[in-house]
Design a protein around this motif. Structure first.
Motif, PDB file in Angstrom:
ATOM      1  N   HIS A 189       0.866  -1.045   0.004  1.00  0.00           N
ATOM      2  CA  HIS A 189      -0.048   0.047   0.022  1.00  0.00           C
ATOM      3  C   HIS A 189       0.986   1.309  -0.090  1.00  0.00           C
ATOM      4  N   THR A 190       2.225   1.444  -0.035  1.00  0.00           N
ATOM      5  CA  THR A 190       2.983   2.527  -0.203  1.00  0.00           C
ATOM      6  C   THR A 190       2.472   3.299  -1.081  1.00  0.00           C
ATOM      7  N   ALA A 191       2.378   2.911  -2.479  1.00  0.00           N
ATOM      8  CA  ALA A 191       2.214   3.714  -3.706  1.00  0.00           C
ATOM      9  C   ALA A 191       1.066   4.412  -3.630  1.00  0.00           C
ATOM     10  N   VAL A 192      -0.130   3.687  -3.225  1.00  0.00           N
ATOM     11  CA  VAL A 192      -1.499   4.578  -3.204  1.00  0.00           C
ATOM     12  C   VAL A 192      -1.200   5.436  -1.965  1.00  0.00           C
ATOM     13  N   ALA A 193      -0.730   5.135  -0.994  1.00  0.00           N
ATOM     14  CA  ALA A 193      -0.390   5.955   0.201  1.00  0.00           C
ATOM     15  C   ALA A 193       0.272   7.169  -0.029  1.00  0.00           C
ATOM     16  N   LEU A 194       1.246   7.161  -0.808  1.00  0.00           N
ATOM     17  CA  LEU A 194       2.118   8.293  -1.386  1.00  0.00           C
ATOM     18  C   LEU A 194       1.161   9.077  -2.166  1.00  0.00           C
ATOM     19  N   ARG A 195       0.625   8.570  -3.143  1.00  0.00           N
ATOM     20  CA  ARG A 195      -0.307   9.428  -3.913  1.00  0.00           C
ATOM     21  C   ARG A 195      -1.280  10.079  -3.211  1.00  0.00           C
ATOM     22  N   ALA A 196      -1.878   9.670  -2.240  1.00  0.00           N
ATOM     23  CA  ALA A 196      -2.993  10.214  -1.282  1.00  0.00           C
ATOM     24  C   ALA A 196      -2.320  11.395  -0.749  1.00  0.00           C
ATOM     25  N   ALA A 197      -1.053  11.291  -0.123  1.00  0.00           N
ATOM     26  CA  ALA A 197      -0.451  12.267   0.521  1.00  0.00           C
ATOM     27  C   ALA A 197      -0.055  13.433  -0.374  1.00  0.00           C
ATOM     28  N   ARG A 219      -7.881  -1.907  16.910  1.00  0.00           N
ATOM     29  CA  ARG A 219      -9.297  -1.417  16.706  1.00  0.00           C
ATOM     30  C   ARG A 219      -9.541  -1.696  15.302  1.00  0.00           C
ATOM     31  N   PHE A 220      -8.967  -2.194  14.505  1.00  0.00           N
ATOM     32  CA  PHE A 220      -9.263  -2.488  13.194  1.00  0.00           C
ATOM     33  C   PHE A 220     -10.340  -3.424  13.101  1.00  0.00           C
ATOM     34  N   LYS A 221     -11.549  -3.291  12.410  1.00  0.00           N
ATOM     35  CA  LYS A 221     -12.807  -4.072  12.314  1.00  0.00           C
ATOM     36  C   LYS A 221     -12.314  -5.228  11.186  1.00  0.00           C
ATOM     37  N   GLU A 222     -12.570  -6.395  12.008  1.00  0.00           N
ATOM     38  CA  GLU A 222     -12.188  -7.736  11.319  1.00  0.00           C
ATOM     39  C   GLU A 222     -12.983  -7.723  10.015  1.00  0.00           C
ATOM     40  N   GLY A 223     -12.554  -8.209   8.902  1.00  0.00           N
ATOM     41  CA  GLY A 223     -13.209  -8.248   7.791  1.00  0.00           C
ATOM     42  C   GLY A 223     -13.430  -6.970   6.894  1.00  0.00           C
ATOM     43  N   ALA A 224     -13.075  -5.857   7.348  1.00  0.00           N
ATOM     44  CA  ALA A 224     -12.868  -4.618   6.737  1.00  0.00           C
ATOM     45  C   ALA A 224     -11.896  -4.606   5.675  1.00  0.00           C
ATOM     46  N   ALA A 225     -11.973  -3.676   4.856  1.00  0.00           N
ATOM     47  CA  ALA A 225     -10.745  -3.343   3.784  1.00  0.00           C
ATOM     48  C   ALA A 225      -9.664  -2.685   4.376  1.00  0.00           C
ATOM     49  N   PHE A 226      -8.441  -2.859   4.067  1.00  0.00           N
ATOM     50  CA  PHE A 226      -7.422  -2.322   4.858  1.00  0.00           C
ATOM     51  C   PHE A 226      -7.072  -0.849   4.243  1.00  0.00           C
ATOM     52  N   ARG A 227      -7.133  -1.044   2.968  1.00  0.00           N
ATOM     53  CA  ARG A 227      -6.729   0.177   2.063  1.00  0.00           C
ATOM     54  C   ARG A 227      -7.237   1.498   2.624  1.00  0.00           C
ATOM     55  N   PRO A 228      -8.727   1.516   2.290  1.00  0.00           N
ATOM     56  CA  PRO A 228      -9.586   2.809   2.526  1.00  0.00           C
ATOM     57  C   PRO A 228      -9.311   3.095   4.077  1.00  0.00           C
ATOM     58  N   TRP A 229      -9.223   2.224   5.109  1.00  0.00           N
ATOM     59  CA  TRP A 229      -8.818   2.568   6.618  1.00  0.00           C
ATOM     60  C   TRP A 229      -7.543   3.194   6.547  1.00  0.00           C
ATOM     61  N   LEU A 230      -6.591   2.615   5.876  1.00  0.00           N
ATOM     62  CA  LEU A 230      -5.040   3.131   6.016  1.00  0.00           C
ATOM     63  C   LEU A 230      -5.023   4.752   5.295  1.00  0.00           C
ATOM     64  N   LEU A 231      -5.959   4.929   4.119  1.00  0.00           N
ATOM     65  CA  LEU A 231      -5.872   6.185   3.485  1.00  0.00           C
ATOM     66  C   LEU A 231      -6.556   7.013   4.332  1.00  0.00           C
ATOM     67  N   ARG A 232      -7.715   6.846   5.218  1.00  0.00           N
ATOM     68  CA  ARG A 232      -8.227   7.722   5.915  1.00  0.00           C
ATOM     69  C   ARG A 232      -7.131   8.384   7.042  1.00  0.00           C
ATOM     70  N   ILE A 233      -6.302   7.359   7.615  1.00  0.00           N
ATOM     71  CA  ILE A 233      -5.385   7.917   8.266  1.00  0.00           C
ATOM     72  C   ILE A 233      -4.287   8.632   7.589  1.00  0.00           C
ATOM     73  N   VAL A 234      -3.825   8.390   6.162  1.00  0.00           N
ATOM     74  CA  VAL A 234      -3.013   9.156   5.640  1.00  0.00           C
ATOM     75  C   VAL A 234      -3.734  10.584   5.358  1.00  0.00           C
TER      76      VAL A 234
END
Length: 207
Positions: A37-45, A71-86
């Motif tokens: 997820h580094t590439a998409v995280a950099l694009r978001a930033a 606190r990550f919800k089991e079964g949720a998608a990681f990428r949108p959760w990470l991008l919200r943090i970014v």
């Protein structure tokens, strides 16, 4: 969702297994999520205005995500959760610096954050795609923050509606309505482009 990780494809099930390992105490397994997820995280930033601080923002976002995996919800998608943090980390960085980045500088940095054009790719198609991104990014400065964020997530980061809603913390109906209003305001900047689908049909460029 399928995510590129170091040239390999990782599906949701495999990613969930990695997250489970990390939460069970295998800290070293987290590196797989960072690579994926580094590439998409950099694009978001970059798209959100982090500028020269983009790499630091992403590093801090990954650290915060790691600390918050409990606190990550089991079964949720990681990428949108990470991008919200970014996105939140980028806002904090920009606010602390009290500066607005120039459009031209942000365009150059966004393009620099893009993956290299693969050997054998059609140069004309690649050039057209880059030009469309430039036009879209330039037009974004005329939008409100909410409208800018929904367009960035749907068309620059190529998230679907559900992922965009998760990344921004909005209901899907809000994503739809704000995206519709944003595209009407962008209007002329998006005219003349042929509609096409992005990776795995996840993104449809406005025509």
């Amino acid at each position: 969702m399928r995510t590129l990780e170091g040239g390999r494809v990782v599906d949701d099930g495999a990613e969930a297994a990695v997250i489970a390992r990390v939460r069970a105490g295998e800290a070293e397994a987290y590196a797989a999520l960072v690579r994926a997820h580094t590439a998409v995280a950099l694009r978001a930033a970059v798209a959100c205005g982090a500028g020269a601080e983009a790499e630091d923002v992403v590093q801090q976002a990954f650290f915060k995500a790691y600390r918050s995996l409990g606190r990550f919800k089991e079964g949720a998608a990681f990428r949108p959760w990470l991008l919200r943090i970014v996105v939140n980390e980028t806002r904090n960085t920009v606010r602390a610096a009290s500066r607005q980045r120039a459009v031209a500088g942000r365009e150059a940095e966004l393009l620099a954050a893009e993956p290299r054009i693969p050997d054998g790719a059609d140069p004309a198609v690649a050039a057209e795609e880059q030009e469309r991104r430039r036009q879209l990014l330039t037009a974004l400065d005329g939008l409100s923050e909410d409208h800018r964020q929904v367009v960035i997530h749907r068309y620059l980061l190529e998230l679907d509606e559900t992922e965009t809603a998760a990344a921004l913390g909005w209901p899907r109906g809000t994503v739809k309505s704000r995206l519709s209003r944003a595209l009407k305001k962008l209007g002329p900047a998006l005219e003349g482009g042929d509609g096409h689908e992005g990776h795995e049909g996840r993104r449809r460029a406005p025509g």
